[in-house]
Design a protein around this motif. Structure first.
Motif, mmCIF file in Angstrom:
data_model
loop_
_atom_site.group_PDB
_atom_site.id
_atom_site.type_symbol
_atom_site.label_atom_id
_atom_site.label_comp_id
_atom_site.label_asym_id
_atom_site.label_seq_id
_atom_site.Cartn_x
_atom_site.Cartn_y
_atom_site.Cartn_z
ATOM 1 N N ILE A 362 1.887 -7.307 -3.917
ATOM 2 C CA ILE A 362 1.649 -6.872 -5.299
ATOM 3 C C ILE A 362 2.180 -6.164 -5.920
ATOM 4 O O ILE A 362 1.605 -4.719 -5.227
ATOM 5 C CB ILE A 362 0.733 -7.539 -6.570
ATOM 6 N N ILE A 363 2.983 -5.861 -7.209
ATOM 7 C CA ILE A 363 3.196 -4.565 -7.789
ATOM 8 C C ILE A 363 3.241 -4.217 -8.906
ATOM 9 O O ILE A 363 3.335 -5.300 -9.416
ATOM 10 C CB ILE A 363 5.113 -4.290 -7.250
ATOM 11 N N ASP A 364 2.493 -2.638 -9.205
ATOM 12 C CA ASP A 364 2.344 -2.612 -10.671
ATOM 13 C C ASP A 364 3.254 -1.629 -10.722
ATOM 14 O O ASP A 364 3.110 -0.025 -10.510
ATOM 15 C CB ASP A 364 0.875 -2.460 -11.115
ATOM 16 N N VAL A 365 3.701 -1.987 -11.764
ATOM 17 C CA VAL A 365 5.103 -0.695 -12.835
ATOM 18 C C VAL A 365 3.950 0.593 -13.022
ATOM 19 O O VAL A 365 3.304 0.181 -14.907
ATOM 20 C CB VAL A 365 6.001 -1.202 -13.097
ATOM 21 N N GLU A 439 10.835 3.450 -2.427
ATOM 22 C CA GLU A 439 11.802 4.392 -2.330
ATOM 23 C C GLU A 439 13.124 4.215 -3.897
ATOM 24 O O GLU A 439 13.530 4.509 -4.338
ATOM 25 C CB GLU A 439 12.594 4.780 -0.876
ATOM 26 N N SER A 440 12.845 2.389 -3.999
ATOM 27 C CA SER A 440 13.735 2.136 -4.802
ATOM 28 C C SER A 440 13.348 2.477 -6.158
ATOM 29 O O SER A 440 13.816 2.482 -6.524
ATOM 30 C CB SER A 440 14.408 0.564 -4.488
ATOM 31 N N PHE A 441 12.154 2.495 -6.147
ATOM 32 C CA PHE A 441 11.390 2.974 -8.038
ATOM 33 C C PHE A 441 11.648 4.622 -7.883
ATOM 34 O O PHE A 441 11.564 5.016 -9.548
ATOM 35 C CB PHE A 441 9.672 1.950 -7.977
ATOM 36 N N ARG A 442 11.780 5.134 -7.225
ATOM 37 C CA ARG A 442 11.441 6.367 -7.331
ATOM 38 C C ARG A 442 12.652 7.108 -7.793
ATOM 39 O O ARG A 442 12.840 8.150 -8.058
ATOM 40 C CB ARG A 442 11.299 6.909 -5.460
ATOM 41 N N LYS A 453 10.516 8.910 -15.818
ATOM 42 C CA LYS A 453 10.830 8.673 -14.429
ATOM 43 C C LYS A 453 9.315 7.474 -15.056
ATOM 44 O O LYS A 453 8.458 7.354 -15.431
ATOM 45 C CB LYS A 453 10.026 9.789 -13.822
ATOM 46 N N ILE A 454 9.453 6.271 -13.529
ATOM 47 C CA ILE A 454 8.785 5.262 -13.455
ATOM 48 C C ILE A 454 8.378 5.097 -11.824
ATOM 49 O O ILE A 454 9.384 5.088 -10.896
ATOM 50 C CB ILE A 454 9.365 3.609 -14.046
ATOM 51 N N SER A 455 6.959 4.340 -12.047
ATOM 52 C CA SER A 455 7.361 3.938 -9.820
ATOM 53 C C SER A 455 6.232 2.861 -9.766
ATOM 54 O O SER A 455 5.919 2.225 -10.836
ATOM 55 C CB SER A 455 6.134 5.636 -9.154
ATOM 56 N N ALA A 456 6.129 3.111 -8.592
ATOM 57 C CA ALA A 456 5.300 1.677 -8.066
ATOM 58 C C ALA A 456 4.151 2.205 -6.945
ATOM 59 O O ALA A 456 4.558 2.824 -6.829
ATOM 60 C CB ALA A 456 6.285 1.147 -7.601
ATOM 61 N N SER A 457 3.086 0.958 -7.094
ATOM 62 C CA SER A 457 2.056 1.351 -7.273
ATOM 63 C C SER A 457 1.368 -0.150 -6.213
ATOM 64 O O SER A 457 1.685 -1.592 -7.413
ATOM 65 C CB SER A 457 0.724 1.349 -8.186
ATOM 66 N N ILE A 458 1.691 -0.384 -5.111
ATOM 67 C CA ILE A 458 1.601 -1.085 -4.172
ATOM 68 C C ILE A 458 0.144 -1.834 -3.456
ATOM 69 O O ILE A 458 -0.329 -0.821 -2.796
ATOM 70 C CB ILE A 458 3.361 -1.874 -3.805
ATOM 71 N N GLY A 459 0.282 -3.295 -3.468
ATOM 72 C CA GLY A 459 -1.216 -3.810 -2.557
ATOM 73 C C GLY A 459 -0.206 -4.512 -1.646
ATOM 74 O O GLY A 459 0.328 -5.495 -2.485
ATOM 75 N N ALA A 460 -0.300 -4.932 -0.770
ATOM 76 C CA ALA A 460 0.024 -5.996 0.072
ATOM 77 C C ALA A 460 -1.111 -6.460 0.906
ATOM 78 O O ALA A 460 -1.846 -5.395 1.206
ATOM 79 C CB ALA A 460 1.737 -5.486 0.880
ATOM 80 N N VAL A 461 -0.898 -7.868 1.633
ATOM 81 C CA VAL A 461 -1.954 -8.124 2.926
ATOM 82 C C VAL A 461 -0.885 -9.252 3.403
ATOM 83 O O VAL A 461 0.135 -9.720 3.206
ATOM 84 C CB VAL A 461 -3.427 -9.347 2.325
ATOM 85 N N ILE A 462 -1.407 -9.307 4.850
ATOM 86 C CA ILE A 462 -0.925 -10.099 6.193
ATOM 87 C C ILE A 462 -1.386 -11.720 6.262
ATOM 88 O O ILE A 462 -2.704 -11.635 5.937
ATOM 89 C CB ILE A 462 -0.687 -9.580 7.133
ATOM 90 N N CYS A 463 -0.793 -12.222 6.181
ATOM 91 C CA CYS A 463 -1.701 -13.950 6.315
ATOM 92 C C CYS A 463 -0.956 -14.262 7.689
ATOM 93 O O CYS A 463 0.323 -14.117 7.976
ATOM 94 C CB CYS A 463 -1.824 -14.600 4.959
ATOM 95 N N PRO A 464 -1.925 -15.463 8.549
ATOM 96 C CA PRO A 464 -3.090 -15.676 8.109
ATOM 97 C C PRO A 464 -4.070 -14.790 8.652
ATOM 98 O O PRO A 464 -5.212 -15.172 8.100
ATOM 99 C CB PRO A 464 -3.416 -17.009 9.271
ATOM 100 N N ASP A 490 2.557 5.349 -6.833
ATOM 101 C CA ASP A 490 3.196 5.564 -6.669
ATOM 102 C C ASP A 490 3.495 5.601 -4.958
ATOM 103 O O ASP A 490 4.022 6.313 -4.060
ATOM 104 C CB ASP A 490 3.987 7.339 -6.727
ATOM 105 N N ARG A 491 2.709 5.299 -4.621
ATOM 106 C CA ARG A 491 2.670 4.822 -2.746
ATOM 107 C C ARG A 491 1.901 2.825 -2.882
ATOM 108 O O ARG A 491 2.190 2.224 -3.642
ATOM 109 C CB ARG A 491 1.637 5.195 -2.791
#
Length: 505
Positions: A362-365, A439-442, A453-464, A490-491
């Protein structure tokens, strides 16, 4: 040689039998073709109705969300007035006010309110005091309409006691404007109003259903907005009302109308309607064509019936495909909307083997509100559309991309490298993908000079490993996103067992 009479009779009988067989065969073929054609049309009718009901319902939900989002944005703009200290500390009804200081204070408030007012096409954007004194932009139309009851009747529009605000339309049967009122203090109200015609951008009618009538009504079914402007202020047509009365969310289709209703803003209704005959008009025309061809020739009936059935199906398939796209795709970014993203992801999770790794991102701008506030909402929409393209560049076609909020996006990583069954390898793959997205956002700048300038804060989770259903994965990805936000934006952060303890440290 003269033919015997009995021979002549036999020949005549054979001819009659031949004719009877031809006629009988022709009748059988015609009846068979008509029957098959009738069943095909009936089945197509059923499928079309089911699909149209489903797609129309989804479109109505989208319009309800658009309306809620629009009103929410107006409320957000209204709250900007509370950033003006004088707006909530000054009281024009206070008899101890120094006249000079009062004039100075009101000028400060007015100047700042006018600077906020230009953000949208507001008719009113100002403050009304209990003594009917006004500051900011309060139009003559409003003061003349409310007269001496200006404060009293505006105050009566506050319907939400918890937030001390409310929306209203149709004051004294005037449905040309919509009012938003929020209490500043017991003697002052913030008032925003705009013309109902501004809602035209909210209710975007799909081209495939250009004859659909879209309306916004109050609880008494008075029309606040209509795609037919001359209806505004009138009561909703009885034929429509009787199909949705007493319902907050429903789609009804009968032989006369297809009607869909959803509640927005707690007490208004978004109502879409279209005569059934318009939806089925092309199908009905083709149905008559099928039957006419079927009776022309017994031999050609089967072939022509099949060809015409295919031809009949073409506009139905086109209509369903367009409606399906409208219902599943976010029109601004060209990726899945929230509802479809969740459904597709959950379906994929349900059939995924335990040994196969996937990921939810999930990405929050970051700083997107600044884009809207600084460069305008139209530019903000262009930035959102660009973000959709950026995501498509980083992730393969097999991954699911979705917009799940105003400036919130999500990705279900459905593809991977050759070692998707090895956790460490998959983790490395996910790290590379998240870093590429950051990097694409940067590298993306906005503004006329390319300096915003805009950037992205990202959270990820692996399933299962950390979840097997969408809700569980979303919760953990959101926690990882919060960790990224807390760490300075920005991370990206990939969820692991000790993340929550690290977040509390």
């Amino acid at each position: 040689m003269t033919m015997h009479k009995s021979e002549k009779n036999n020949i005549q009988n054979i001819k009659r039998l031949k004719i009877s067989l031809i006629i009988g065969y022709a009748l059988i073929v015609i009846i068979a073709v008509v029957s098959v054609s009738f069943l095909a049309v009936k089945k197509t009718d059923t499928v079309l109705k089911t699909k149209v009901i489903s797609m129309t319902s989804s479109l109505n939900v989208q319009m309800k969300l658009n309306m809620d989002s629009y009103l929410s944005r107006m409320e957000t703009i209204g709250t900007l007035a509370f950033a003006i200290e004088e707006a909530y500390t000054y009281d024009a009804t206070d008899s101890t006010n120094d006249e000079y200081e009062a004039l100075t204070t009101e000028k400060i408030i007015s100047d700042k309110l006018y600077s906020l007012c230009i953000m949208d096409n507001f008719v009113d954007y100002g403050i009304v005091y209990r003594n009917n004194h006004t500051v900011g932009k309060i139009s003559n139309g409003t003061t003349n309409l409310f007269g001496n009851n200006l404060f009293t009747d505006l105050n009566a529009m506050i319907s939400k006691q918890r937030t001390k605000d409310g929306w209203s339309a149709g004051y004294q049967e005037n449905f040309k404007r919509i009012y938003y009122v929020k209490q500043i203090h017991e003697n002052a109200l913030l008032v925003i109003s705009f013309y109902t015609s501004e809602l035209e951008s909210v209710f975007d009618n799909p081209e495939t259903l250009s004859d659909m009538e879209i309306r916004l009504t109050n609880q008494d079914y008075h029309i606040i907005y209509s795609s037919e402007q001359n209806e505004v202020g009138n009561l909703l047509n009885n034929a429509i009302t009787e199909r949705v009365q007493g319902q907050n969310s429903a789609t009804v289709m009968d032989n006369h109308y297809l009607v869909s209703i959803n509640t927005c803003n707690d007490d208004w209704y978004v109502i879409c309607s279209i005569p059934t005959k318009i939806i089925l008009n092309e199908k009905n025309e083709m149905q008559l064509y099928i039957y006419a061809i079927a009776f022309i020739s017994a031999l050609l009936a089967v072939l022509m019936g099949a060809l015409l059935s295919i031809k009949l199906s073409e506009p139905v398939i086109d209509t369903v495909n367009v409606l399906d796209t409208k219902a599943h795709i976010d029109q601004l970014t060209g990726i899945f909307n929230k509802r479809s993203f969740e459904e597709y992801t959950q379906t994929r999770l349900d059939c995924s083997p335990e040994t196969e790794f996937h990921a939810l991102i999930i990405i929050d701008v970051d700083n997107f509100k600044g884009v809207n506030d600084t460069l305008g909402h139209s530019y903000g929409d262009a930035v959102l559309a660009k973000i959709g393209s950026m995501m498509k560049e980083v992730f393969p076609e097999g991954d699911y991309l979705g917009r799940i909020g105003g400036d919130e996006f999500a990705i279900f990583v459905n593809t991977g490298n050759d070692n998707t069954s090895n956790y460490e390898n998959y983790l490395n793959y996910l790290n590379l993908k998240c870093e590429a997205l950051c990097e694409s956002f940067r590298n993306h700048y906005t503004g006329a000079d390319g300096n915003y300038k805009i950037s992205a804060s990202i959270g990820a989770v692996i399933c299962p490993k950390y979840g097997k259903n969408f809700a569980e994965l979303y919760t953990k990805a959101d926690k990882a996103l919060y960790f990224s936000k807390k760490g300075g934006k920005d991370r990206f952060t990939i969820y692991h067992e000790n993340l929550e303890q690290e977040a509390q440290a």
